[in-house]
Design a protein around this motif. Sequence first.
Motif, PDB file in Angstrom:
ATOM      1  N   TYR A 188     -32.523  -4.138   1.821  1.00 29.45           N
ATOM      2  CA  TYR A 188     -31.568  -3.126   1.348  1.00 29.45           C
ATOM      3  C   TYR A 188     -32.287  -1.810   1.054  1.00 29.45           C
ATOM      4  CZ  TYR A 188     -27.895  -0.827  -1.297  1.00 29.45           C
ATOM      5  OH  TYR A 188     -26.952   0.088  -1.729  1.00 29.45           O
ATOM      6  N   HIS A 189     -33.397  -1.876   0.341  1.00 31.23           N
ATOM      7  CA  HIS A 189     -34.151  -0.671   0.000  1.00 31.23           C
ATOM      8  C   HIS A 189     -34.577   0.082   1.255  1.00 31.23           C
ATOM      9  CE1 HIS A 189     -37.582   1.125  -2.707  1.00 31.23           C
ATOM     10  NE2 HIS A 189     -36.945   2.039  -2.023  1.00 31.23           N
ATOM     11  N   THR A 190     -35.022  -0.660   2.262  1.00 34.03           N
ATOM     12  CA  THR A 190     -35.505  -0.034   3.492  1.00 34.03           C
ATOM     13  C   THR A 190     -34.351   0.575   4.292  1.00 34.03           C
ATOM     14  OG1 THR A 190     -37.244  -1.713   3.526  1.00 34.03           O
ATOM     15  CG2 THR A 190     -36.957  -0.401   5.521  1.00 34.03           C
ATOM     16  N   ALA A 191     -33.178  -0.010   4.190  1.00 35.70           N
ATOM     17  CA  ALA A 191     -32.019   0.513   4.923  1.00 35.70           C
ATOM     18  C   ALA A 191     -31.389   1.717   4.246  1.00 35.70           C
ATOM     19  CB  ALA A 191     -30.967  -0.589   5.086  1.00 35.70           C
TER      20      ALA A 191
ATOM     21  N   VAL B 113     -33.283   1.030  -4.340  1.00 32.36           N
ATOM     22  CA  VAL B 113     -33.154  -0.392  -4.681  1.00 32.36           C
ATOM     23  C   VAL B 113     -31.677  -0.734  -4.847  1.00 32.36           C
ATOM     24  CG1 VAL B 113     -35.441  -0.551  -5.724  1.00 32.36           C
ATOM     25  CG2 VAL B 113     -33.490   0.113  -7.133  1.00 32.36           C
ATOM     26  N   PRO B 114     -31.304  -2.008  -4.643  1.00 28.91           N
ATOM     27  CA  PRO B 114     -29.871  -2.349  -4.637  1.00 28.91           C
ATOM     28  C   PRO B 114     -29.166  -2.263  -5.978  1.00 28.91           C
ATOM     29  CG  PRO B 114     -31.235  -4.310  -4.332  1.00 28.91           C
ATOM     30  CD  PRO B 114     -32.148  -3.137  -4.220  1.00 28.91           C
TER      31      PRO B 114
ATOM     32  N   PRO C 174     -39.572  12.616   2.668  1.00 27.67           N
ATOM     33  CA  PRO C 174     -38.235  13.242   2.648  1.00 27.67           C
ATOM     34  C   PRO C 174     -37.344  12.818   3.807  1.00 27.67           C
ATOM     35  CG  PRO C 174     -39.911  14.849   2.066  1.00 27.67           C
ATOM     36  CD  PRO C 174     -40.651  13.610   2.485  1.00 27.67           C
ATOM     37  N   SER C 175     -37.924  12.613   4.984  1.00 28.20           N
ATOM     38  CA  SER C 175     -37.124  12.245   6.154  1.00 28.20           C
ATOM     39  C   SER C 175     -36.520  10.854   6.025  1.00 28.20           C
ATOM     40  CB  SER C 175     -37.980  12.326   7.423  1.00 28.20           C
ATOM     41  OG  SER C 175     -39.094  11.448   7.332  1.00 28.20           O
ATOM     42  N   ASN C 176     -37.060  10.035   5.115  1.00 27.72           N
ATOM     43  CA  ASN C 176     -36.554   8.672   4.947  1.00 27.72           C
ATOM     44  C   ASN C 176     -35.856   8.480   3.594  1.00 27.72           C
ATOM     45  OD1 ASN C 176     -37.614   7.806   7.456  1.00 27.72           O
ATOM     46  ND2 ASN C 176     -39.628   7.521   6.521  1.00 27.72           N
ATOM     47  N   ALA C 177     -35.395   9.559   2.999  1.00 32.15           N
ATOM     48  CA  ALA C 177     -34.749   9.487   1.686  1.00 32.15           C
ATOM     49  C   ALA C 177     -33.519   8.582   1.687  1.00 32.15           C
ATOM     50  CB  ALA C 177     -34.359  10.890   1.216  1.00 32.15           C
ATOM     51  N   PHE C 178     -32.864   8.431   2.845  1.00 32.32           N
ATOM     52  CA  PHE C 178     -31.679   7.587   2.948  1.00 32.32           C
ATOM     53  C   PHE C 178     -31.944   6.360   3.816  1.00 32.32           C
ATOM     54  CE2 PHE C 178     -30.039  11.929   2.212  1.00 32.32           C
ATOM     55  CZ  PHE C 178     -29.485  11.710   0.964  1.00 32.32           C
ATOM     56  N   GLY C 179     -33.202   5.959   3.874  1.00 36.75           N
ATOM     57  CA  GLY C 179     -33.563   4.771   4.642  1.00 36.75           C
ATOM     58  C   GLY C 179     -34.144   5.107   5.998  1.00 36.75           C
TER      59      GLY C 179
ATOM     60  N   LYS D  75     -41.912  -6.959  -1.518  1.00 42.60           N
ATOM     61  CA  LYS D  75     -41.373  -5.651  -1.869  1.00 42.60           C
ATOM     62  C   LYS D  75     -41.976  -4.629  -0.907  1.00 42.60           C
ATOM     63  CE  LYS D  75     -45.021  -4.882  -5.342  1.00 42.60           C
ATOM     64  NZ  LYS D  75     -45.302  -4.565  -6.768  1.00 42.60           N
ATOM     65  N   PRO D  76     -41.389  -3.430  -0.788  1.00 48.66           N
ATOM     66  CA  PRO D  76     -41.943  -2.427   0.130  1.00 48.66           C
ATOM     67  C   PRO D  76     -43.405  -2.087  -0.136  1.00 48.66           C
ATOM     68  CG  PRO D  76     -39.727  -1.821  -0.500  1.00 48.66           C
ATOM     69  CD  PRO D  76     -40.086  -3.009  -1.345  1.00 48.66           C
TER      70      PRO D  76
END
Length: 271
Positions: A211-214, A218-219, A100-105, A136-137
């Motif tokens: 992009y996905h990680t940031a 997915v883009p 949850p803490s990384n929902a926006f990257g 991929k991640p």
Amino acid sequence: MSTYRATENYVYKTDECIGRGATGDVYKGVHKVTGEHCALKLCDSRFTQQLQREVEAMRQLQHPNITKFYQLEYDKESAKPILVMELCEKGNLLEVLREPSNAFGLPEEEYLRFFSHLVSGMKHLRQNGFSHRDIKPGNILVCIADDGSYVYKLSDFGTAKPLKDGDFFQSLVGTEEYLHPDIFKTAFIERHRPREFDISVDLWSLGATLYHTATGKVPFQPFHGRGDKHTMFQMISHKDPGVISGEQTSATGDIIWFKELPKTCRLSNRR
């Protein structure tokens, strides 16, 4: 019910599967003498060629940002080959992004660490003449260093191939959301077209992964996801220069294009 299985030097439990891949499942293993933990990839015997490719690549690729390969062993009961590798306690990057803490990257400091590690691993890969072909991640493992920081490592070299600049390959490999448009077109749109791909496929997958990680997503996202192959292909092949992502918010809606990272992205400079 848990069952103990063994190789010559390691033991593992069948209910301690820590990952699943296209060519086999990964279990948490323990060395019989030292008690050292490791990752044991139990390979499906149908994928002999992929196994040989993975072992060849990992024996040559020795780098802090590439998963360590220890040796090849065999399950004593089934005789299936098992890759013995270092255990990355945090799992893979996709699992980290689902927190949850990384929902926006990832946060900016962590993203920059990830970026540095991934580029370093990719540079080593190219210097040794390999193309990964499935970046991929989910194929980036996360280890925990002595100081508690994360170390990001490229993994899963079952599709890796020796490939120099100017060389080509024909195999349809990779994961849909990160596929180069040319491979996507041949795999899903025009299946009988001539196929010939080069090292640039890794660069496309790398960009989609960054992009996905940031951003945490997915883009390119059709409304019906990966099930809508034609809209996905339209997104990745017909986008204007400078476009970095696209989204369809309804089943028949137009594609909304973006040239900047979303405002929810946690990087200070989103341009």
